[in-house]
Design an enzyme around this catalytic site. Sequence first.
Site, PDB file in Angstrom:
ATOM      1  N   ASP A  93      16.930-151.187 -32.692  1.00 17.16           N
ATOM      2  CA  ASP A  93      15.619-151.904 -32.932  1.00 17.16           C
ATOM      3  C   ASP A  93      14.475-150.595 -32.344  1.00 17.16           C
ATOM      4  OD1 ASP A  93      13.421-153.672 -32.935  1.00 17.16           O
ATOM      5  OD2 ASP A  93      14.323-154.612 -31.102  1.00 17.16           O
ATOM      6  N   ASP A  95      10.677-150.702 -31.894  1.00 16.31           N
ATOM      7  CA  ASP A  95       9.668-151.303 -31.639  1.00 16.31           C
ATOM      8  C   ASP A  95       8.253-150.465 -31.549  1.00 16.31           C
ATOM      9  OD1 ASP A  95       7.573-153.373 -31.386  1.00 16.31           O
ATOM     10  OD2 ASP A  95       9.141-154.895 -30.854  1.00 16.31           O
ATOM     11  N   ASP A 266      15.416-150.223 -27.825  1.00 11.68           N
ATOM     12  CA  ASP A 266      16.001-151.244 -27.023  1.00 11.68           C
ATOM     13  C   ASP A 266      17.509-151.221 -27.022  1.00 11.68           C
ATOM     14  OD1 ASP A 266      16.877-153.485 -25.343  1.00 11.68           O
ATOM     15  OD2 ASP A 266      15.366-154.641 -26.379  1.00 11.68           O
TER      16      ASP A 266
END
Length: 314
Positions: A93, A95, A266
């Site tokens: 992930d 982001d 993450d």
Amino acid sequence: MREATQAERQRFYSEEWKKEDLPVFILHTLSLREFAFDHKGKGPSDRYNQFMTPEELTDFLRNKSPYAVYGSVALYERPSKREKWLKSELVFDIDAKDLPMKSCDCTGGDVCEKCLNDARQVTASFADTLKSDLALKNIHFVYSGRGFHIRVADDSIMEMGQTERSQIVEYMTGSMIPPDLTMALGYSKVFRDRISRTFEQLSEEKLADSKIRKSLIKKITSEKEKVLSAARKGRFKEIKGLEGMGEKSFQKFLGFLTRLNSEFTDGKVTIDTKRILRLPSSLHSKVSRKCTLVRDIDNFSFEEAIPEFLREGG
Ligand SMILES: [Zn+2]
């Protein structure tokens, strides 16, 4: 970017969304996944849903026009109870709002095209390493609306547990200092690439967080090109030899870059084999963007993710 209204969500799911928009890797395993919904914009509280066919999912989405839709990265024999785990995609992930360094001035939860583009580049470099070093092939990219997901569905990794996944995160991000910094290939090379990229983007101001003394920070910054070139080539003696550096400050500097490396993705998401992720093709209502399967990460245009209701000046 603005929030979608309820009427726009309804319009999206009744007029724009089609089951054919679901990626094949999800379509083929639909009935083995847990689906989760956020109906009110307060998080995915409606969990443990199973759909036996894409038509069932279509009916649900048309009726409810949920605020957000999620699917599990795991496959289960009994997804409606989250029981009998079979295997799980390996996911990253990335982001835009959480990147340790960005080329824009976004703060808090904001994202813009610049930091989304930074996230896109990180995504592409992770994918290169997954392909070249781990020989993975079944790699999918998804634009989430605020960043990117990498979803890997090769058989060789899907049954891996948390320990192996956490080792892969360390490898991919360069968040562990290798025993030998100078080896030509393998992790040592990945690590040097990652710290070099991190250092290249690092401002003098951000480097101050490293707790290295000010005069040395000035020196490192003024010799940036030299330090970068030495780091890329594994000639760390040259960096240690900078005026005022020495072994102790070098370790501090290296440790700081390594810590920043770990913040590009993450890691908790990657090691969680029961995670739910935003469903590709669904609407990210908070920002009014479609969560979109990305076919070519190097040439992805953020325009593709704009829903019809915004294209007409809504
Ligand atoms: Zn930004």
